[in-house]
Scaffold this motif. Sequence first.
Motif, PDB file in Angstrom:
ATOM      1  N   LEU A 298      44.296  97.793  50.635  1.00 59.38           N
ATOM      2  CA  LEU A 298      43.110  98.262  51.350  1.00 59.38           C
ATOM      3  C   LEU A 298      43.082  99.788  51.387  1.00 59.38           C
ATOM      4  CD1 LEU A 298      40.655  97.876  53.303  1.00 59.38           C
ATOM      5  CD2 LEU A 298      42.351  97.761  55.154  1.00 59.38           C
ATOM      6  N   GLU A 299      44.188 100.413  51.749  1.00 57.53           N
ATOM      7  CA  GLU A 299      44.248 101.876  51.819  1.00 57.53           C
ATOM      8  C   GLU A 299      44.061 102.515  50.449  1.00 57.53           C
ATOM      9  OE1 GLU A 299      44.002 103.657  54.536  1.00 57.53           O
ATOM     10  OE2 GLU A 299      43.914 101.719  55.550  1.00 57.53           O
ATOM     11  N   GLN A 300      44.611 101.898  49.405  1.00 54.07           N
ATOM     12  CA  GLN A 300      44.418 102.421  48.045  1.00 54.07           C
ATOM     13  C   GLN A 300      42.949 102.344  47.652  1.00 54.07           C
ATOM     14  OE1 GLN A 300      46.790 103.965  46.011  1.00 54.07           O
ATOM     15  NE2 GLN A 300      44.898 104.563  44.987  1.00 54.07           N
ATOM     16  N   ALA A 301      42.285 101.242  47.984  1.00 52.70           N
ATOM     17  CA  ALA A 301      40.859 101.110  47.688  1.00 52.70           C
ATOM     18  C   ALA A 301      40.062 102.202  48.399  1.00 52.70           C
ATOM     19  CB  ALA A 301      40.362  99.720  48.094  1.00 52.70           C
ATOM     20  N   ARG A 302      40.434 102.525  49.629  1.00 57.51           N
ATOM     21  CA  ARG A 302      39.757 103.605  50.362  1.00 57.51           C
ATOM     22  C   ARG A 302      39.999 104.950  49.687  1.00 57.51           C
ATOM     23  NH1 ARG A 302      41.253 101.316  56.334  1.00 57.51           N
ATOM     24  NH2 ARG A 302      39.536  99.840  56.452  1.00 57.51           N
ATOM     25  N   ARG A 303      41.248 105.208  49.265  1.00 63.27           N
ATOM     26  CA  ARG A 303      41.547 106.476  48.574  1.00 63.27           C
ATOM     27  C   ARG A 303      40.785 106.574  47.259  1.00 63.27           C
ATOM     28  NH1 ARG A 303      46.617 105.350  50.645  1.00 63.27           N
ATOM     29  NH2 ARG A 303      47.333 104.389  48.707  1.00 63.27           N
ATOM     30  N   ASP A 304      40.574 105.429  46.607  1.00 64.53           N
ATOM     31  CA  ASP A 304      39.857 105.392  45.327  1.00 64.53           C
ATOM     32  C   ASP A 304      38.341 105.368  45.510  1.00 64.53           C
ATOM     33  OD1 ASP A 304      42.318 105.321  44.068  1.00 64.53           O
ATOM     34  OD2 ASP A 304      42.247 103.168  43.649  1.00 64.53           O
ATOM     35  N   ASP A 305      37.875 105.487  46.754  1.00 62.30           N
ATOM     36  CA  ASP A 305      36.439 105.460  47.067  1.00 62.30           C
ATOM     37  C   ASP A 305      35.759 104.176  46.597  1.00 62.30           C
ATOM     38  OD1 ASP A 305      36.327 107.923  48.414  1.00 62.30           O
ATOM     39  OD2 ASP A 305      36.240 108.999  46.511  1.00 62.30           O
ATOM     40  N   ALA A 306      36.410 103.056  46.838  1.00 63.30           N
ATOM     41  CA  ALA A 306      35.807 101.763  46.508  1.00 63.30           C
ATOM     42  C   ALA A 306      34.496 101.616  47.274  1.00 63.30           C
ATOM     43  CB  ALA A 306      36.759 100.630  46.879  1.00 63.30           C
ATOM     44  N   ASP A 307      33.549 100.897  46.689  1.00 66.95           N
ATOM     45  CA  ASP A 307      32.268 100.693  47.369  1.00 66.95           C
ATOM     46  C   ASP A 307      32.438  99.918  48.666  1.00 66.95           C
ATOM     47  OD1 ASP A 307      30.475 102.092  45.701  1.00 66.95           O
ATOM     48  OD2 ASP A 307      30.540 100.458  44.245  1.00 66.95           O
ATOM     49  N   THR A 308      33.378  98.981  48.698  1.00 66.59           N
ATOM     50  CA  THR A 308      33.678  98.234  49.918  1.00 66.59           C
ATOM     51  C   THR A 308      35.187  98.177  50.104  1.00 66.59           C
ATOM     52  OG1 THR A 308      31.727  96.838  49.605  1.00 66.59           O
ATOM     53  CG2 THR A 308      33.398  96.032  51.136  1.00 66.59           C
ATOM     54  N   ALA A 309      35.631  98.579  51.271  1.00 68.56           N
ATOM     55  CA  ALA A 309      37.051  98.478  51.645  1.00 68.56           C
ATOM     56  C   ALA A 309      37.061  98.289  53.157  1.00 68.56           C
ATOM     57  CB  ALA A 309      37.824  99.721  51.227  1.00 68.56           C
ATOM     58  N   GLU A 310      36.949  97.041  53.584  1.00 67.13           N
ATOM     59  CA  GLU A 310      36.785  96.728  55.004  1.00 67.13           C
ATOM     60  C   GLU A 310      37.849  95.745  55.469  1.00 67.13           C
ATOM     61  OE1 GLU A 310      31.915  97.007  54.765  1.00 67.13           O
ATOM     62  OE2 GLU A 310      32.860  95.053  55.018  1.00 67.13           O
ATOM     63  N   ALA A 311      38.123  95.789  56.755  1.00 69.31           N
ATOM     64  CA  ALA A 311      39.086  94.861  57.340  1.00 69.31           C
ATOM     65  C   ALA A 311      38.644  94.484  58.744  1.00 69.31           C
ATOM     66  CB  ALA A 311      40.473  95.488  57.383  1.00 69.31           C
ATOM     67  N   ARG A 312      39.059  93.304  59.151  1.00 72.59           N
ATOM     68  CA  ARG A 312      38.906  92.850  60.538  1.00 72.59           C
ATOM     69  C   ARG A 312      40.305  92.556  61.034  1.00 72.59           C
ATOM     70  NH1 ARG A 312      34.420  92.437  62.944  1.00 72.59           N
ATOM     71  NH2 ARG A 312      32.486  92.266  61.825  1.00 72.59           N
ATOM     72  N   TYR A 313      40.498  92.759  62.336  1.00 77.74           N
ATOM     73  CA  TYR A 313      41.825  92.633  62.925  1.00 77.74           C
ATOM     74  C   TYR A 313      41.784  91.701  64.129  1.00 77.74           C
ATOM     75  CZ  TYR A 313      42.538  96.714  60.038  1.00 77.74           C
ATOM     76  OH  TYR A 313      42.605  97.566  58.961  1.00 77.74           O
ATOM     77  N   ALA A 314      42.882  90.999  64.361  1.00 74.10           N
ATOM     78  CA  ALA A 314      43.038  90.144  65.536  1.00 74.10           C
ATOM     79  C   ALA A 314      43.287  91.020  66.756  1.00 74.10           C
ATOM     80  CB  ALA A 314      44.211  89.188  65.321  1.00 74.10           C
ATOM     81  N   ALA A 315      43.262  90.409  67.915  1.00 74.19           N
ATOM     82  CA  ALA A 315      43.480  91.150  69.167  1.00 74.19           C
ATOM     83  C   ALA A 315      44.819  91.882  69.173  1.00 74.19           C
ATOM     84  CB  ALA A 315      43.388  90.207  70.354  1.00 74.19           C
TER      85      ALA A 315
END
Length: 175
Positions: A108-125
Amino acid sequence: MTAPARAVLGAVLIGGIVCAVAACGTATSASPEAEGAPGHVRGDWREPASYTYTLRSSEGERSLLGTFRISVRDGVVVRAVGLDDSARRAVESAPDAVPTLGELLAELEQARRDDADTAEARYAADGHPVRIVLDWEENAVDDEAHYDITAYEPADTKGTGSTRSTGDTTDARRT
């Protein structure tokens, strides 16, 4: 540049900055928007050394497709059970491709660094990821990756954790 043109350009720039700043704090850490915001991890969750989880990996043309039950010990996948045909084939052909949660978050972080069009996550409580969606190129075919994480169980304090599995016992061990 004429004085009226400079005035219009200045107003546009200031308006853009004001809009950008105003959009920055619209989601609080307790809001649903913030929970799914890229880069947001709720709580103080850190990947434990030992845990089990179920991963449903879909989308794209990749070898890691299907549903897996994964056991991690000392930060390494020690068991991966393919719960469907695709996952069983993946475990048989490339057992080292089955990721830890830390490896999924690194992707996920690599996709963000590479400026991917979508790099999203959802997290539990508690802060562990429950869904990661990646799409490096919006108009490209088959470069997406969707990861759904369920049945996350950190190991107990003795480090034994749960090693229950369901379905096939196809097993992959990393050394």
